[in-house]
Design a protein around this motif. Structure first.
Motif, PDB file in Angstrom:
ATOM      1  N   ALA A  28      44.989 -37.536 -47.237  1.00 40.01           N
ATOM      2  CA  ALA A  28      44.529 -38.280 -46.060  1.00 40.01           C
ATOM      3  C   ALA A  28      43.130 -37.827 -45.673  1.00 40.01           C
ATOM      4  O   ALA A  28      42.252 -38.627 -45.325  1.00 40.01           O
ATOM      5  N   LYS A  29      42.932 -36.517 -45.747  1.00 40.70           N
ATOM      6  CA  LYS A  29      41.621 -35.946 -45.408  1.00 40.70           C
ATOM      7  C   LYS A  29      40.553 -36.469 -46.363  1.00 40.70           C
ATOM      8  O   LYS A  29      39.454 -36.820 -45.957  1.00 40.70           O
ATOM      9  N   LEU A  30      40.926 -36.554 -47.628  1.00 37.60           N
ATOM     10  CA  LEU A  30      39.972 -37.031 -48.618  1.00 37.60           C
ATOM     11  C   LEU A  30      39.522 -38.452 -48.277  1.00 37.60           C
ATOM     12  O   LEU A  30      38.343 -38.789 -48.359  1.00 37.60           O
ATOM     13  N   LEU A  31      40.468 -39.287 -47.865  1.00 34.39           N
ATOM     14  CA  LEU A  31      40.121 -40.658 -47.513  1.00 34.39           C
ATOM     15  C   LEU A  31      39.206 -40.700 -46.295  1.00 34.39           C
ATOM     16  O   LEU A  31      38.274 -41.501 -46.224  1.00 34.39           O
ATOM     17  N   GLN A  32      39.483 -39.801 -45.346  1.00 34.98           N
ATOM     18  CA  GLN A  32      38.604 -39.721 -44.163  1.00 34.98           C
ATOM     19  C   GLN A  32      37.178 -39.398 -44.586  1.00 34.98           C
ATOM     20  O   GLN A  32      36.218 -40.020 -44.133  1.00 34.98           O
ATOM     21  N   VAL A  33      37.086 -38.389 -45.433  1.00 33.77           N
ATOM     22  CA  VAL A  33      35.767 -37.963 -45.898  1.00 33.77           C
ATOM     23  C   VAL A  33      35.062 -39.116 -46.601  1.00 33.77           C
ATOM     24  O   VAL A  33      33.898 -39.417 -46.327  1.00 33.77           O
ATOM     25  N   ALA A  34      35.809 -39.792 -47.486  1.00 34.54           N
ATOM     26  CA  ALA A  34      35.205 -40.890 -48.228  1.00 34.54           C
ATOM     27  C   ALA A  34      34.701 -41.973 -47.273  1.00 34.54           C
ATOM     28  O   ALA A  34      33.580 -42.466 -47.423  1.00 34.54           O
ATOM     29  N   SER A  35      35.519 -42.299 -46.278  1.00 38.27           N
ATOM     30  CA  SER A  35      35.077 -43.368 -45.390  1.00 38.27           C
ATOM     31  C   SER A  35      33.889 -42.914 -44.545  1.00 38.27           C
ATOM     32  O   SER A  35      33.009 -43.693 -44.223  1.00 38.27           O
ATOM     33  N   LYS A  36      33.860 -41.623 -44.217  1.00 31.83           N
ATOM     34  CA  LYS A  36      32.723 -41.117 -43.461  1.00 31.83           C
ATOM     35  C   LYS A  36      31.430 -41.215 -44.262  1.00 31.83           C
ATOM     36  O   LYS A  36      30.430 -41.729 -43.773  1.00 31.83           O
TER      37      LYS A  36
END
Lengths: 121, 167, 655
Positions: A110-118
């Motif tokens: 989930a964190k990885l997806l957050q980072v990617a979207s950021k």
């Protein structure tokens, strides 16, 4: 047009996990198993985001970042180090090499997806 | 064995099973239709040296080299002649394909497990260990064969002993 | 998001097994006095990768052990650590522990924590306890062109860096408005995203890649590793049978670190279905050839050239697909340095292992089946073959014995030998033992026949049952395993000089060049590799030796094997002079095979008889002819068994 991400890791299982995670959010994903291979790919293809491991054969993550920052197309691109190294010194080296940020393994999908979207806005 | 367990379960819920019936000499036999791959006419085979007479040889079944066994010769019944009416039942037994030659194929029957009677102890061509029941069909008794056991038996010697499934 | 992690276990387990194999391999080759930095790096990375993946799956036991290993090799690659053969032993034990743990995770069985703790403890002892493994000490570091602004009180040894006090995630600059102050974040940014890279970072590009950092030397490694000659020979491994005392190790890199970029994993079942399809294609093509022969006129010429083109392509396609299934023998051989090392210690023997021909390729299916028989043969040679150092010295031999594992391709076969320079087999003792166990012994047995006795069921000459090779599993099982692969086991031995156990396997190349012949109206194929020539015998050339008829040709007597007898068929004529003699050579004998007539050369697609039937003596397999009928492919080796021993001419076997 979905954003394209290059994943660089010498571990097939990590590559697979990152790939599945990012594809679930409809990113286009390309895989490379070491820095050299990633660099060769970047020379011919313009990825929106590069996520790289540090410890890899042939060319490590930091060397890859330094090399990429030398390519005009990648001067501004987000490049994040995904590594088991959590020491401040490693971070300093990452920053010095031109990394946008770092992520520690084991990572939370989930964190990885957050980072990617950021980073991909 | 799985088939045994399956039969126990079948007898409890009374499901029906399909059997292919065929004729050998004067007797009618049945075997589990699930084991039948196809039925075809007899074609010339390539003889294998030093095999018993009932192993006719091998033939090419779409790229697989499969052995053909004449049950009429093995059990000394019927007339072992080969013409355009001779029938070969291609069976699928433990990942292997084996053809058996019989006098004729007659029918496919549906049988409830509850309708199957115990097999006769003697009086048929086959040793009772290869039989698992008798099925009454219109005044006639169909002898149900445990074809898997027969085909993989040492008696037929179709497979290397090392290749036999462990009991 | 939540993700089912177990879907990734398979890849991780497989990958980790490869890492462990490589670790073991490198450890065995490691020179404790001057370890190679590249090798240390590779071992470090293997441990590191396993640890990284284990972290994702919370495989704590694996993390625990690999963590210490990683620290140890990190230290080693910085030259701050001295190896010894004892330490390498400990590390090998740790690799075994990791294998066990991996197996537990793969099979979902309970983790043996006692094992984890003892392995970790013994590694900790080796490792300096004060070591801080997380700190990667880069000898050069990177200079900063200007100090980084720090609003944060975190400071590292070298520089002040702005980071959150979290474990390892953070942006160096705020993203958008807010600062990232998440305490449990595992992420960080170094620069503001919507900002240009700071000068200092751009300046970093100027730093050449060749700055002395840990892995740069690896960037020069050739990448042309993905072709099929992926052999790398370590610098001190002569690929010859020199009596050099150094260990020679043939290393095959099929590892991710060299060739994964250009290779993919494919389910073997997919390849097998391709193999079958191409087999069908070859048959269809030969049917077309038959039809083509019936066509006349202008079209026939065009058709024939198209057909021969098709034939060539089909064949290349077939070979290409078959080669996908092939793996180098080193896949099996590479496990033995460890076996030999451990066993020789246990037995107090001095043994050098030489591996020859590890690059020889063999079908994947056979590779897996070879492990057990080979392990048994190697244990046997170590246990019963090679003598204790004092015994060797007393016999004027060098005290260190040599065990050789060798693979080579000969004609249509692959030969895998286990050779030792030990005491050789003891004829008298074998005979005594055979009598004791009521094993049938031929009259006046030749040495060959005596050696065969040790492969009879229940035979064991070990004075005492050692835990090395007297486990009740005898050579009979080895022989059976090899025969079930369609192979044969041959034994050669010279008293005082050593023994050689040779496994001969058919190459599973699905196409064979053969000569089709007929006898009694049935067609057979003889592999062309076994045929020297064919002759129509004159009665003057036929002689008798005892009761046996032989062909006297060019100063040699050729024993005659009558194929019609072997195959139980009625020959066209009972007179040898009316038949054809095909001169056949096998690996260790020659004979003349009597057939009715020659039909012609042809390619045959090898099909297994055993898949649906069983092995047949004298027959290697079957093939489907152009008309759809089945022809048997003869096995020259087993036909040779029909020859009377007294007539056999041994073809010199070279060791």
């Amino acid at each position: 047009m979905s954003k394209s991400i290059l994943i660089v890791d010498d571990s097939a299982s990590i590559r697979q996990m990152v790939e599945v995670t990012l594809k679930s959010a409809n990113y286009q994903v390309t895989l490379a198993s070491d820095g050299q291979e990633a660099f060769d790919l970047c020379k011919v293809k313009n990825f929106d985001f590069v996520l790289t491991d540090q410890n890899m054969p042939r060319m490590d993550g930091l060397t890859l970042i330094k090399s990429l920052r030398g390519l005009a197309a990648y001067r501004m691109k987000p490049i994040v180090v995904l590594t088991t190294e959590a020491s401040d010194e490693m971070k300093a080296r990452g920053k010095a090499a031109g990394a946008t940020g770092w992520m520690v393994k084991p990572f939370d999908p989930a964190k990885l997806l957050q980072v990617a979207s950021k980073v991909l806005g | 064995m799985i088939t045994e367990q399956k039969k126990d379960a079948d007898s409890q819920n009374g499901t029906t099973h399909e059997y292919l019936t065929f004729i050998l000499g004067d007797e009618h036999y049945g075997l589990d239709i699930m084991k039948v791959r196809e039925i075809r006419g007899y074609e010339p085979v390539t003889k294998i040296a030093n095999a018993p007479a009932f192993i006719k040889g091998v033939l090419n079944l779409r790229g697989d080299i499969v052995p053909i066994v004449d049950l009429r010769l093995k059990f000394d019944v019927g007339e072992a002649s080969y013409n355009e009416f001779t029938i070969v039942i291609m069976l699928h037994i433990n990942d292997r394909i084996v053809g058996i030659v019989v006098d004729a194929v007659s029918d496919v029957i549906n049988m409830k497990a509850s309708e199957i009677k115990p097999p006769p102890e003697f009086g048929v061509a086959f040793d009772s260990q290869y039989l698992f029941g008798l099925a009454p069909v219109n005044e006639q008794m169909i002898i149900l064969l445990n074809i898997e056991k027969l085909i993989s038996s040492q008696e037929l010697g179709l497979f290397d002993s090392t290749a036999l499934p462990s009991e | 998001m939540s993700m089912d992690m177990s879907q990734f276990h398979g890849v991780f387990i497989e990958e980790s097994q490869e890492h462990l194999d490589e670790m073991e391999h490198l450890l065995l080759a490691l020179d404790p006095t001057s370890p190679d930095i590249e090798e240390l790096n590779s071992i470090f990375r293997a441990a590191h990768s396993i640890k990284g993946g284990s972290g994702m799956f919370s495989f704590d036991a694996l993390i625990t052990v690999t963590h210490v290993m990683e620290s140890l090799f990190d230290k080693a690659r910085q030259g701050k650590f001295n190896f010894s053969s004892h330490i390498i032993d400990e590390l090998l034990i740790a690799v075994d522990v990791l294998r066990k743990l991996l197996k537990s995770y793969a099979e979902n069985t309970a983790i043996d924590w006692a094992l984890v703790n003892s392995a970790t403890a013994s590694l900790e002892v080796i490792l300096d306890p004060d070591c801080r493994p997380e700190v990667q000490d880069d000898k050069k570091g990177y200079g900063f062109f200007k100090p980084l602004n720090s609003s944060n009180k975190e400071s590292s040894k070298h520089e002040e860096v702005k980071v959150e006090d979290d474990e390892g995630f953070g942006f160096f600059e705020p993203i958008g408005e807010e600062k990232t102050t998440d305490k449990e974040e595992d992420f960080g940014f170094f620069v503001e995203l919507d900002d240009n890279l700071s000068d200092s970072n751009i300046a970093q590009q100027e730093i050449s890649n060749n700055q002395d950092d840990d892995f740069n030397t690896e960037a020069d490694q050739s990448t042309a590793q993905a072709d099929d000659s992926t052999d790398q020979i370590t610098s001190y491994s002569p690929q010859t049978k020199s009596a050099s005392p150094s260990k020679s190790i043939t290393e095959t890199k099929t590892k991710a670190d060299t060739s994964e970029s250009s290779s993919i994993r494919v389910d073997i079942a997919k390849i097998d279905s391709l193999v079958n399809l191409v087999g069908e294609l070859v048959i269809t093509q030969s049917m077309l050839n038959l039809i083509g022969d019936e066509i006349t006129g202008v079209a026939s010429e065009k058709l024939h050239s198209a057909l021969s083109e098709l034939e060539r392509n089909t064949r290349e396609l077939q070979e290409g697909i078959m080669s996908i299934r092939m793996l180098p023998m080193s896949f099996v051989f590479n496990r033995f340095p460890r076996v030999v090392r451990d066993l020789s210690k246990k037995l107090n023997k001095k043994i050098d292992l030489t591996i020859i021909g590890g690059q020889t390729e063999i079908d994947k299916g056979l590779i897996e089946l070879l492990v057990d028989p080979l392990t048994h043969l190697v244990r046997n040679s170590l246990d019963h073959g090679i003598e204790l150092p004092e015994v060797r010295t007393a016999n004027g031999k060098p005290e260190t014995g040599v065990l050789t594992l060798k693979a080579e391709q000969k004609g249509g076969n692959i030969l895998i030998s286990v050779l030792d320079d030990g005491a050789g087999l003891n004829r008298d003792r074998i005979l005594a033992k055979a009598r004791e166990n009521n094993i049938d012994i031929p009259e006046h047995p030749t040495d060959q026949q005596v050696w065969q006795l040790i492969m009879a069921a229940g035979f064991s000459t070990a004075e005492q049952v050692t835990d090395v090779s007297g486990r009740g599993v005898g050579m009979d099982v080895v022989k059976r395993n090899i025969e079930s692969m369609g192979g044969r086991l041959e034994i050669f031995s010279e008293k005082g000089l050593g023994s050689s156990f040779q496994i001969r396997l058919p190459l599973t190349l699905a196409i064979l060049d053969g000569m089709s012949i007929s006898v009694g109206g049935q067609i057979f194929i003889i592999p062309l590799v076994n045929i020297i020539e064919s002759v129509q015998p004159q009665s003057a050339q036929l002689k008798f030796i005892g009761n046996e008829q032989v062909l006297d040709l060019r100063d040699a007597y050729w024993p005659i094997v009558n194929l019609s007898h072997v195959m139980d068929l009625e020959p066209k004529s009972s007179l040898i002079t009316e038949g054809i003699l095909v001169l056949v050579e096998t690996n260790n004998t020659r004979f003349a095979l009597l057939v009715d007539e020659l039909i012609g050369q042809q390619q045959a697609v090898i099909k297994s008889l055993e898949q649906h039937y069983r092995r047949v003596q004298g027959v290697a397999g079957a093939t489907i002819m152009g008309d759809g009928s089945v022809a048997l492919i003869l096995d020259a080796e087993s036909l040779a068994l029909k020859i009377d021993e007294s007539l056999k001419q041994r073809v010199e076997y070279d060791n």
